[in-house]
Design an enzyme around this catalytic site. Structure first.
Site, PDB file in Angstrom:
ATOM      1  N   GLN A 255      -2.995   1.512   0.315  1.00 37.27           N
ATOM      2  CA  GLN A 255      -2.975   1.618  -1.144  1.00 37.27           C
ATOM      3  C   GLN A 255      -2.147   0.494  -1.750  1.00 37.27           C
ATOM      4  O   GLN A 255      -0.948   0.631  -1.973  1.00 37.27           O
ATOM      5  CB  GLN A 255      -2.434   2.987  -1.569  1.00 37.27           C
ATOM      6  CG  GLN A 255      -2.632   3.207  -3.040  1.00 37.27           C
ATOM      7  CD  GLN A 255      -2.409   4.633  -3.465  1.00 37.27           C
ATOM      8  OE1 GLN A 255      -2.103   5.504  -2.675  1.00 37.27           O
ATOM      9  NE2 GLN A 255      -2.574   4.864  -4.731  1.00 37.27           N
ATOM     10  N   PHE A 256      -2.816  -0.633  -2.033  1.00 35.37           N
ATOM     11  CA  PHE A 256      -2.122  -1.792  -2.592  1.00 35.37           C
ATOM     12  C   PHE A 256      -1.532  -1.500  -3.960  1.00 35.37           C
ATOM     13  O   PHE A 256      -0.589  -2.158  -4.393  1.00 35.37           O
ATOM     14  CB  PHE A 256      -3.040  -3.017  -2.642  1.00 35.37           C
ATOM     15  CG  PHE A 256      -4.043  -3.004  -3.752  1.00 35.37           C
ATOM     16  CD1 PHE A 256      -3.757  -3.648  -4.950  1.00 35.37           C
ATOM     17  CD2 PHE A 256      -5.261  -2.363  -3.609  1.00 35.37           C
ATOM     18  CE1 PHE A 256      -4.675  -3.645  -5.992  1.00 35.37           C
ATOM     19  CE2 PHE A 256      -6.181  -2.352  -4.630  1.00 35.37           C
ATOM     20  CZ  PHE A 256      -5.899  -2.998  -5.825  1.00 35.37           C
ATOM     21  N   THR A 257      -2.048  -0.483  -4.657  1.00 33.98           N
ATOM     22  CA  THR A 257      -1.556  -0.179  -6.003  1.00 33.98           C
ATOM     23  C   THR A 257      -0.117   0.322  -5.999  1.00 33.98           C
ATOM     24  O   THR A 257       0.506   0.397  -7.058  1.00 33.98           O
ATOM     25  CB  THR A 257      -2.459   0.841  -6.722  1.00 33.98           C
ATOM     26  OG1 THR A 257      -2.506   2.041  -5.965  1.00 33.98           O
ATOM     27  CG2 THR A 257      -3.868   0.281  -6.908  1.00 33.98           C
TER      28      THR A 257
END
Length: 158
Positions: free
Chosen positions: A78-80
């Site tokens: 989850q790069f967010t």
């Protein structure tokens, strides 16, 4: 690296209507990789996650690790988690590692958990996923390897 760790009764990740990863009791780890992260940090974080004592013992105290509880770990990229919302209304992801760097470190983290004898399921890197979970507690913790470079201060109690 940053990990949001949730204690779950069950969870699964679905891509295009197909379940690609699923565990029963255990931990859901939403994993973000930051520019400058390393395989060493992935191993440190995996060890931390595996040995967190966040499952209840016979007396109802959080004193048992996922390993001791016989649970599994579902790891979802989850790069967010590195979204910066300080300016404007649209997050900036400048601190998130590029996919060609992040994907191998995501794999290194999952493998480091697996090497400690924990069943591991994963999402699919770079893919739109739906994550379904039943929180247990709820218990949610945020871990960040950036803390590795910060000297620990003594607690007020000594």
């Amino acid at each position: 690296m940053r990990a949001v760790v949730q204690r779950v009764r069950s969870c699964r990740v679905v891509v295009a209507g197909e379940t690609i990863g699923e565990i029963g009791r255990g931990l859901l780890v939403l994993l973000g990789v930051r520019t400058g992260d390393t395989a060493e940090r992935a191993r440190w974080l995996a060890d931390k996650v595996v040995n967190l004592r966040i499952f209840e013992d016979d007396q109802g105290k959080m004193n048992v690790s996922v390993a001791d509880a016989g649970g599994g770990v579902l790891v979802v990229s989850q790069f967010t988690l590195y979204g910066d919302c300080q300016k404007g209304r649209r997050p900036s992801f400048i601190d998130a590692a590029r996919p060609e760097v992040a994907e191998p470190l995501y794999g290194a983290f999952a493998n480091a958990v697996r090497l400690q004898g924990i069943p591991v399921a994963t999402g699919r890197f770079g893919t739109q996923m739906q994550v379904e979970l039943v929180n247990d507690g709820p218990v949610t913790l945020v871990l960040d390897t950036r803390e590795l470079s910060v000297p620990r201060r003594p607690s007020p109690a000594g």
